[in-house]
Design a protein around this motif. Structure first.
Motif, PDB file in Angstrom:
ATOM      1  N   LEU A   1       0.800  -1.213   0.000  1.00 55.05           N
ATOM      2  CA  LEU A   1       0.000   0.000   0.000  1.00 55.05           C
ATOM      3  C   LEU A   1       0.836   1.268   0.000  1.00 55.05           C
ATOM      4  N   SER A   2       2.107   1.169  -0.240  1.00 50.86           N
ATOM      5  CA  SER A   2       2.948   2.369  -0.180  1.00 50.86           C
ATOM      6  C   SER A   2       2.507   3.414  -1.202  1.00 50.86           C
ATOM      7  N   ASN A   3       1.962   3.014  -2.334  1.00 56.55           N
ATOM      8  CA  ASN A   3       1.488   3.967  -3.339  1.00 56.55           C
ATOM      9  C   ASN A   3       0.182   4.621  -2.918  1.00 56.55           C
ATOM     10  N   ASN A   4      -0.578   3.963  -2.044  1.00 53.73           N
ATOM     11  CA  ASN A   4      -1.891   4.474  -1.654  1.00 53.73           C
ATOM     12  C   ASN A   4      -1.828   5.400  -0.446  1.00 53.73           C
TER      13      ASN A   4
ATOM     14  N   THR B   1     -12.231  -2.744   3.704  1.00 54.44           N
ATOM     15  CA  THR B   1     -12.375  -3.973   2.931  1.00 54.44           C
ATOM     16  C   THR B   1     -11.495  -5.065   3.513  1.00 54.44           C
ATOM     17  N   CYS B   2     -10.302  -4.690   3.918  1.00 52.47           N
ATOM     18  CA  CYS B   2      -9.378  -5.651   4.524  1.00 52.47           C
ATOM     19  C   CYS B   2      -9.971  -6.217   5.806  1.00 52.47           C
TER      20      CYS B   2
ATOM     21  N   ASP C   1      -8.644  -5.359  13.212  1.00 51.77           N
ATOM     22  CA  ASP C   1      -8.447  -4.150  12.411  1.00 51.77           C
ATOM     23  C   ASP C   1      -7.231  -4.327  11.523  1.00 51.77           C
ATOM     24  N   CYS C   2      -7.349  -3.809  10.309  1.00 50.70           N
ATOM     25  CA  CYS C   2      -6.209  -3.823   9.406  1.00 50.70           C
ATOM     26  C   CYS C   2      -5.305  -2.652   9.745  1.00 50.70           C
TER      27      CYS C   2
ATOM     28  N   GLY D   1       4.391  -1.284   4.972  1.00 49.82           N
ATOM     29  CA  GLY D   1       3.719  -1.167   3.687  1.00 49.82           C
ATOM     30  C   GLY D   1       2.770  -2.306   3.374  1.00 49.82           C
ATOM     31  N   LEU D   2       2.551  -3.213   4.299  1.00 45.50           N
ATOM     32  CA  LEU D   2       1.660  -4.359   4.079  1.00 45.50           C
ATOM     33  C   LEU D   2       0.482  -4.308   5.044  1.00 45.50           C
TER      34      LEU D   2
END
Length: 123
Positions: free
Chosen positions: A4-7, A20-21, A31-32, A37-38
């Motif tokens: 998720l580093s780009n998000n 969603t996760c 909780d996510c 970055g993961l």
């Protein structure tokens, strides 16, 4: 696991990704969170595992249920036993009182008058 580093720049998309996760990956009991970055599940109290799929007290469920059920049954049996003993005691007292009345009548030391349902004893 998606990276998720780009998000990180888009908070709206990140929030939606985490929701969603939570539903899909963490079985709605965790909780996510993003670590390195993961997406990783941080499980609620009582759950563990990569996807929060295991309960901590899973092995205690059946013995605990049986123990509580056994306690309730034992309490009910004890209540009935105590009620039975108390009833027997009352019956013995009643019988003893009746025997004493009969003995006094037979000895001539007792005269009684019955008015309605009540009996009056005169000594």
């Amino acid at each position: 696991m998606p990276n998720l580093s780009n998000n990180l720049l888009d908070d709206g998309a990140l929030s939606q990704n985490l929701l969603t996760c939570r539903a899909q990956r963490c079985n709605n009991v965790g909780d996510c969170v993003i670590r390195n970055g993961l997406q990783v599940c941080k499980c609620m109290l009582g759950y563990r595992g990569d996807a929060c799929q295991e309960t901590v007290n899973e092995g205690l469920a059946i013995p605990l249920t049986l123990g509580v059920l056994g306690f309730i049954v034992a309490f009910i049996i004890l209540a009935f036993a105590l009620a039975f003993v108390q009833q027997r005691r009352r019956e013995r007292i009643w019988e003893k009182t009746n025997e004493e009345k009969e003995a006094l009548k037979n000895n001539g030391n007792l005269s009684h008058t019955k008015i309605g349902k009540r009996e009056f004893l005169y000594v």
